[in-house]
Structure formats: structure tokens, C-alpha cells
Enzyme design. Sequence first.
Site, PDB file in Angstrom:
ATOM      1  N   TRP A 180      11.501   2.889  -6.691  1.00 49.91           N
ATOM      2  CA  TRP A 180      10.497   2.618  -5.674  1.00 49.91           C
ATOM      3  C   TRP A 180      11.160   2.637  -4.292  1.00 49.91           C
ATOM      4  O   TRP A 180      12.268   2.152  -4.138  1.00 49.91           O
ATOM      5  CB  TRP A 180       9.838   1.251  -5.938  1.00 49.91           C
ATOM      6  N   ASP A 349      -7.296   1.023   3.731  1.00 51.55           N
ATOM      7  CA  ASP A 349      -6.435   0.815   2.561  1.00 51.55           C
ATOM      8  C   ASP A 349      -6.833  -0.491   1.861  1.00 51.55           C
ATOM      9  O   ASP A 349      -7.955  -0.983   2.006  1.00 51.55           O
ATOM     10  CB  ASP A 349      -4.964   0.828   3.012  1.00 51.55           C
ATOM     11  N   ASP A 350      -5.927  -1.042   1.101  1.00 53.57           N
ATOM     12  CA  ASP A 350      -6.118  -2.278   0.336  1.00 53.57           C
ATOM     13  C   ASP A 350      -6.710  -3.393   1.225  1.00 53.57           C
ATOM     14  O   ASP A 350      -6.510  -3.400   2.428  1.00 53.57           O
ATOM     15  CB  ASP A 350      -4.720  -2.707  -0.159  1.00 53.57           C
ATOM     16  N   ARG A 426       3.211  -8.179  -9.453  1.00 54.87           N
ATOM     17  CA  ARG A 426       2.316  -8.251  -8.280  1.00 54.87           C
ATOM     18  C   ARG A 426       1.025  -8.984  -8.668  1.00 54.87           C
ATOM     19  O   ARG A 426      -0.058  -8.608  -8.231  1.00 54.87           O
ATOM     20  CB  ARG A 426       1.994  -6.847  -7.760  1.00 54.87           C
ATOM     21  N   LYS A 459      -7.984   7.114  -2.075  1.00 53.77           N
ATOM     22  CA  LYS A 459      -6.576   6.944  -2.444  1.00 53.77           C
ATOM     23  C   LYS A 459      -6.558   6.150  -3.736  1.00 53.77           C
ATOM     24  O   LYS A 459      -6.955   4.991  -3.754  1.00 53.77           O
ATOM     25  CB  LYS A 459      -5.861   6.189  -1.318  1.00 53.77           C
ATOM     26  N   TRP A 460      -6.103   6.758  -4.818  1.00 57.39           N
ATOM     27  CA  TRP A 460      -6.064   6.110  -6.143  1.00 57.39           C
ATOM     28  C   TRP A 460      -4.643   5.598  -6.349  1.00 57.39           C
ATOM     29  O   TRP A 460      -3.723   6.380  -6.556  1.00 57.39           O
ATOM     30  CB  TRP A 460      -6.454   7.124  -7.217  1.00 57.39           C
ATOM     31  N   ASP A 461      -4.493   4.287  -6.333  1.00 52.60           N
ATOM     32  CA  ASP A 461      -3.166   3.674  -6.374  1.00 52.60           C
ATOM     33  C   ASP A 461      -2.911   3.031  -7.736  1.00 52.60           C
ATOM     34  O   ASP A 461      -3.851   2.794  -8.512  1.00 52.60           O
ATOM     35  CB  ASP A 461      -3.110   2.604  -5.266  1.00 52.60           C
ATOM     36  N   MET A 462      -1.664   2.742  -8.039  1.00 50.76           N
ATOM     37  CA  MET A 462      -1.308   1.992  -9.251  1.00 50.76           C
ATOM     38  C   MET A 462       0.020   1.294  -8.987  1.00 50.76           C
ATOM     39  O   MET A 462       1.049   1.945  -8.868  1.00 50.76           O
ATOM     40  CB  MET A 462      -1.169   2.928 -10.439  1.00 50.76           C
ATOM     41  N   ASN A 463      -0.033  -0.033  -8.913  1.00 47.10           N
ATOM     42  CA  ASN A 463       1.104  -0.751  -8.347  1.00 47.10           C
ATOM     43  C   ASN A 463       1.958  -1.575  -9.291  1.00 47.10           C
ATOM     44  O   ASN A 463       2.590  -2.533  -8.859  1.00 47.10           O
ATOM     45  CB  ASN A 463       0.606  -1.633  -7.200  1.00 47.10           C
ATOM     46  N   ASP A 530       6.553   4.807  -0.338  1.00 45.32           N
ATOM     47  CA  ASP A 530       6.192   3.725   0.579  1.00 45.32           C
ATOM     48  C   ASP A 530       7.197   3.637   1.727  1.00 45.32           C
ATOM     49  O   ASP A 530       6.986   2.901   2.688  1.00 45.32           O
ATOM     50  CB  ASP A 530       6.159   2.382  -0.165  1.00 45.32           C
TER      51      ASP A 530
HETATM   52  C1  DGJ Z   1       1.074   0.748  -2.466  1.00 46.30           C
HETATM   53  C2  DGJ Z   1       0.842   1.981  -1.644  1.00 46.30           C
HETATM   54  O1  DGJ Z   1       1.879   2.879  -1.815  1.00 46.30           O
HETATM   55  C3  DGJ Z   1       0.679   1.561  -0.186  1.00 46.30           C
HETATM   56  O2  DGJ Z   1       0.548   2.702   0.628  1.00 46.30           O
HETATM   57  C4  DGJ Z   1      -0.519   0.671  -0.077  1.00 46.30           C
HETATM   58  O3  DGJ Z   1      -1.672   1.384  -0.418  1.00 46.30           O
HETATM   59  C5  DGJ Z   1      -0.356  -0.538  -0.987  1.00 46.30           C
HETATM   60  N1  DGJ Z   1      -0.046  -0.147  -2.325  1.00 46.30           N
HETATM   61  C6  DGJ Z   1      -1.607  -1.373  -0.981  1.00 46.30           C
HETATM   62  O4  DGJ Z   1      -1.568  -2.379  -1.894  1.00 46.30           O
END
Ligand code: DGJ
Length: 720
Positions: A180, A349-350, A426, A459-463, A530
Site C-alpha cells: 500500500w 469521495d468518502d 479499518r 469510484k468503487w473502492d475496497m479498503n 494513495d
Molecule cells: C482509499 C482511497 O484510495 C482514497 O482515495 C479514498 O477514497 C479513501 N479510500 C476513502 O476512504
Amino acid sequence: MTPDPESTPAISSSGSYWVLQTREMGYAFGLNPAGALVNAYWGQRLPRLEDYPELLSLPARSSFDHPLNQIPEEYPTVGGPKYTEPALQAIFGGGERDLALVFQRTEVSGEELIVTLRDQHYGLWVELHYRVWAEANLIERWVEVTNSDQEAVRLERIFSATLQLPPGRQYALTYLEGRWFDEFEQQRKPLEVGNLVLESKRITTGHDGSPWFALDAAESGDAASETEGGVWFGTLEWSGNWKLVAERTRFDRSAVHLGLNDWDFAWSLAVGETFRTPAVFFGFTNGGFGQMSRDLHDFVRGHLLPHGRQARPVLYNSWEATYFEVNEGGQMRLAELAAEMGVELFVVDDGWFAGRDRDNAGLGDWWPDPVKFPGGLGKLIAYVQTLGMEFGIWIEPEMVNPDSQLYRAHPDWTLHFPHRERSLMRDQLILNLARVDVQNHLIEVLDRLLSANPIRFIKWDMNRNVSEAGWPDYPGEPREVWVRYVQGLYRVWGELRARHPQVVWQTCSGGGGRVDFGTLRLADQAWVSDNTYAPARLQIQEGYSLVFPAVTMESWVTDRGAKQVPLEFRFHASMTGVLGVGGDLNEWSEEQRREATQHIRTYKSIRDIVHWGDLYRLRSPTQYPYSAVQYVSKDKSEGVVLAFRTHQGRTRDAPLLFLQGLEPEALYTVEGVTDGAGQQVVRSGAAWRVVGLRLELSDFRSALRRITRVNTLRGDGVGA
Ligand code: DGJ
């Protein structure tokens, strides 16, 4: 003699020998006298079909090395006297664990060759599929296995392809690895005897690496460079667990095996069922790593991206400006400032949805937070549209916070084991997208969001990564969950795309954790990292560019490193992909916003070349404090060079940049390059390639120069 792609068919056969040919590559295999399906050749396309080598027939070396262990099998199985890597491993109902595939037939349908094999005894059918993309210089390969026996068969490993390298050479493997905040780092290692394994166990493609490889000759004299030399390469179209085994045997045999990861994998193939693997795309070029990338870029742009050649708007993303402190008024103010600068798409965004004040709540509840957006998103979207921009939004559909309405209603919907604690990362858990009810729920909720609001970009995210990948209610083989999850993801995303075709999607997983040929069939853009510090970004972006084209590479100008790195450098770094702005515009001075407006205007005038032209990596940022990339339009009438100097090197002279990809006999100027009399220097494409261009830069400075074709040498006889 250069082979004429028109004159020989993409697929040719002679008896039990098949040759597949693309623009530059030849690939041949056939049945050896013992009836085994064996690879004969993979490499440069040869002038005549008769030139392709005959199949190797090897004598037994000793009682310890059966010939079957030495031949380059086209799709090796576990079975018989073999000790090298298999591509397929299965257990029959009675417990028999030996596969003996026997050739049955081939079939050609258009550009596709299907080779059918069957187990000697059991009704297990294996089809090897080859689709030739002649002009794109790639072959697509996948496997379909059908069980027509009496009992279920358990698949324990099923790779998409084994790719045998020509003998007589030692190879070096180039691959991408990372973590990351530091994705797409290039590595190159010689293949020694044994296996080099790359993989993901994270239920996504992962930050660790990319399911992609490139091989060239390991000896320095024969190794490929950016501009020339043989490169064998390939990538997997899959967005979940994958595995790549680069194998070198003691008998001068090198191979790459690529496909679904067999770690914790199994698939119970019921009677009458077929299992289809994801595809591998592979190629060969003599034009070095640069041509390899251009072949991959053309394929992604021409055959994968959902919106094809549609222009990509300059976007603003609010994440680094507001984090979770999103509200209607604040976003409107940012939108005004962004629109003034020429931004075309405003992305929230979020932090916009119900209960999302921090990262520990709200995921799963995909409706606007009633405090932050009392009347829903409508007012903000209408305002953004009045400002002349389109509207986009962030979601993370696969996730749920325990503190959410969704989790309280359906705690059983997450991946979990009943007697194990669910690890939080998270503060979130992963919904089990293998479940059809979960898929249907997501389709319904997100369809509602998209139907109720004129959203043009998502924007489809996965954290987080996976843990406790259990599915307690599933009555079948529990280890199917890895594959079924990704199939579920593709179904949800595919269905939403079909219902809302105007929406452009971005794939993101905490940066570049899920970029691959699978996601690029769904998403036109990717969030690469990021890490938005421009000098680091140059390195990450270069690694990314090995496989993926600039038109997919979203890159924002943010405030990270702003004290040291000028705004112009940050803009130039982002202009090498799809330009975005992510800084806190409230903190930008009027002068900075004026400067930004100018950069955005410049970018709009070159983005067609960057997005749809050819990329040439002139100098790598991983080796030099001075790096440069060049893009040339497909018709070679215009181009652009972007050069960057990060810190003081030992020499004060800027290196020469040898321009590439220009028409050798046409004349070109480079913006700002004049002779002693102040006249524009005009040189032929051939001359710019050998004479080069020197752009002096001081530390943390950058340059953007346009290249323009002014006329052609041939015909008017004008020299430079
Ligand atoms: C991770 C993404 O890479 C960021 O750009 C942002 O959207 C955050 N998540 C938001 O939680």
C-alpha cells in the site's frame, strides 16, 4: 524477410501440428509420437510455416527421468512420472489422483482454436481455448473442464495456461511488486533452477503484485532494453487470488504457469458441469519493453475499456481536502473553485452517506447522510451541473461497518467462520459477495442510488484485505468461496453497468490494489496509489505503465510535498495520465488557482495524444533524478515530451532525450527549441532520434514540450 500478416492465416494446421500467428508472434504446438500435446515454439513470428521447429522427442535419460518429465507439455497435469509444475490437478470420486489426458480433436471457429482432451478412463473433458488477436499481437488462452462422469470431480488446481519458453537460453523475469502507498515497483530476477512464485491470497489482485510477467534473455548482451530485444509477456484477466509460477528445470526448460491461486482453493465439479478459467493474454515482441507496453495499451484501449474512445474529463476529488468532513456547503464551495479552473467532473469521495463521520461507521448504508445532505444529493448535483460539470461519487459496496444498519440486520452476510472472531481492519468487514442474496441487495441499493441521481462517475473502492474467508451456510465445497466471490463481484458490477451504461467507473482498492484486465472490462479508470507525492508518483506510474495505458491512470494534483515541489511539477506529473485535482482549493491562493487554470488548459490541448497515442519511456525515474516520457499520436503528426528533475544529480547537464516513435522522414519541431538565431529548429524524426533533445532543468522542475510535424522530407526535398 518480414512475414506478411495478410498472407498467412492466424491459425494453421498440418496433421497434428498447429501454428498460431499474430503480427509479430508465432506459437506452435502438436502431438509428439507418443501422443502427448507438446509445445514446439513461442517467439518471433517466422517467415514460413515450415520454419517452425519439429516437436522434441526425448529419450529417457535414466530410470529416474522419464521422457514425460522432460517434454514441454502444453497443459501439464498431475499424473504419471512427472515432477515439474502441473497446470491441472484433480481428484476423482473414488480418490484417484492421477490425470492422464488423451487428445481427442481440434476445432477452429473464426480466430479461435479449441483443442479437446479427455481423461484416459474418466469422463473428464478438458478444452484448451486459444483466441488469436493477430493485429493486437496477443493470444488469449483459457481452459474449460467438463465433468461427464458418474460422480463429482474435485479440482484442486486449474491454471489458465502453461507457457513454455524456447530452450537454449536463460531468462530473466520482470514483474511488479509493492505494498500500500508504494505499488507497481519493477523487479527483474534471473530464473534459476526451481520455482519463483508470485501470488495474491487477498481476495483481490492485491498491492503485493500484478498477475503480469515479462521475460527476456538474462545474459546482459542479449537482454531486452526499452527499445529493442525479445520480450515474452502475459497477464491474467482476474481480480481475485492469482498465482504465477516461473519454473526452470534441470533440463533447460523454462515455463510460466499462470491462473487462479490453488492456495486454499478447490472446486467440486458436479456431473454435467463445466468450469471455465479466467483468460491469460500473452504476446511476444522484438521491440523491447516499450513495444510490449504499447501492445498491451492498445489492447486495453481497443478491446477492454467499456467506454472506448470517449474523452476523459478533468476531475476534482474532495478526499484530501475534506476527508470525512463532507457537507453540502463545503462541497459546493469546492465545486465553484474547481469549475473556475476548468474542471469537468466533480467527485465527492468518502464521507457523504448515512452515519459516516469517521471510518468506523456507515459502510453498507448507501443513502445520503440526512444531517450533511438534508434534502439528499439533489441540490449539490444540480449546483455542480449549473457550474458546467458532471457529478461523481465514491462507494465501497463490498464492505460493512459493524456500526451500520446493514450489519445489524444481516450479520450473517459477511465472510466469517462461526467460531472465530471476525478480524476488523479499518473497522470494517467484507460482505460475502459469493452469496446471491448479497449480490441482489447491492444491485438493488446501488441501482436505486444511480436511478435517483444523475451520477456520471463512480469510484468503487475496497479498503481492506480478506480474513476468515468462511461461508457457513454454503452446502458445497467451502473453498469455492474465493472464486465465487469474484464471480459475484463481476455480476454486481456488470449488472449495474448494464443498467446505467452512461456511468464511468473507477477501480480503486486503497490505491492500486485491484487493477487488472478483469476490472478494466468494468472500469475505465484506476486509482493507482494513495501516494500523491509527485516524485514518488512518477516511479509508481512508470511501473503501472508497463502494463496499463495512460488513459486509465487517474492522477491527482494534491498538496502533498507542496513546499518542495512546485505546482507546475505536480501538474505535469498528473498530466501523464488522466488529470485530476485533489488539493484543498480553499487553501490555494488566487495566483495558484490562476496557474492551475493555465495547466488545465494546456492539458486539455494534449490529452488526446497522451490518452490515445503511443507511450515511449525515455528515461526511467527509478534510475535517474531526471526522467522523461514521450507520447506520439497514432498518425505521428504530433507528440509531447514531459521531463522531470527531482534532485541534484552529480552532473549539472541535463541528459539528452532521444525522441522516439516519430516518422523518420518527416520534419518536426519541438516547442521552445531554437537555434542561435532564435529560429525554430526543424529536424527529421530520424534526426531527433539520434541527435536528441536537451531540456535543462533545475531541482524539482519539469518541462512540457509539444512536438509538431511541419512537413515531410520526401517530395519537397527540404532538409533540416
Ligand atoms: C482509499 C482511497 O484510495 C482514497 O482515495 C479514498 O477514497 C479513501 N479510500 C476513502 O476512504
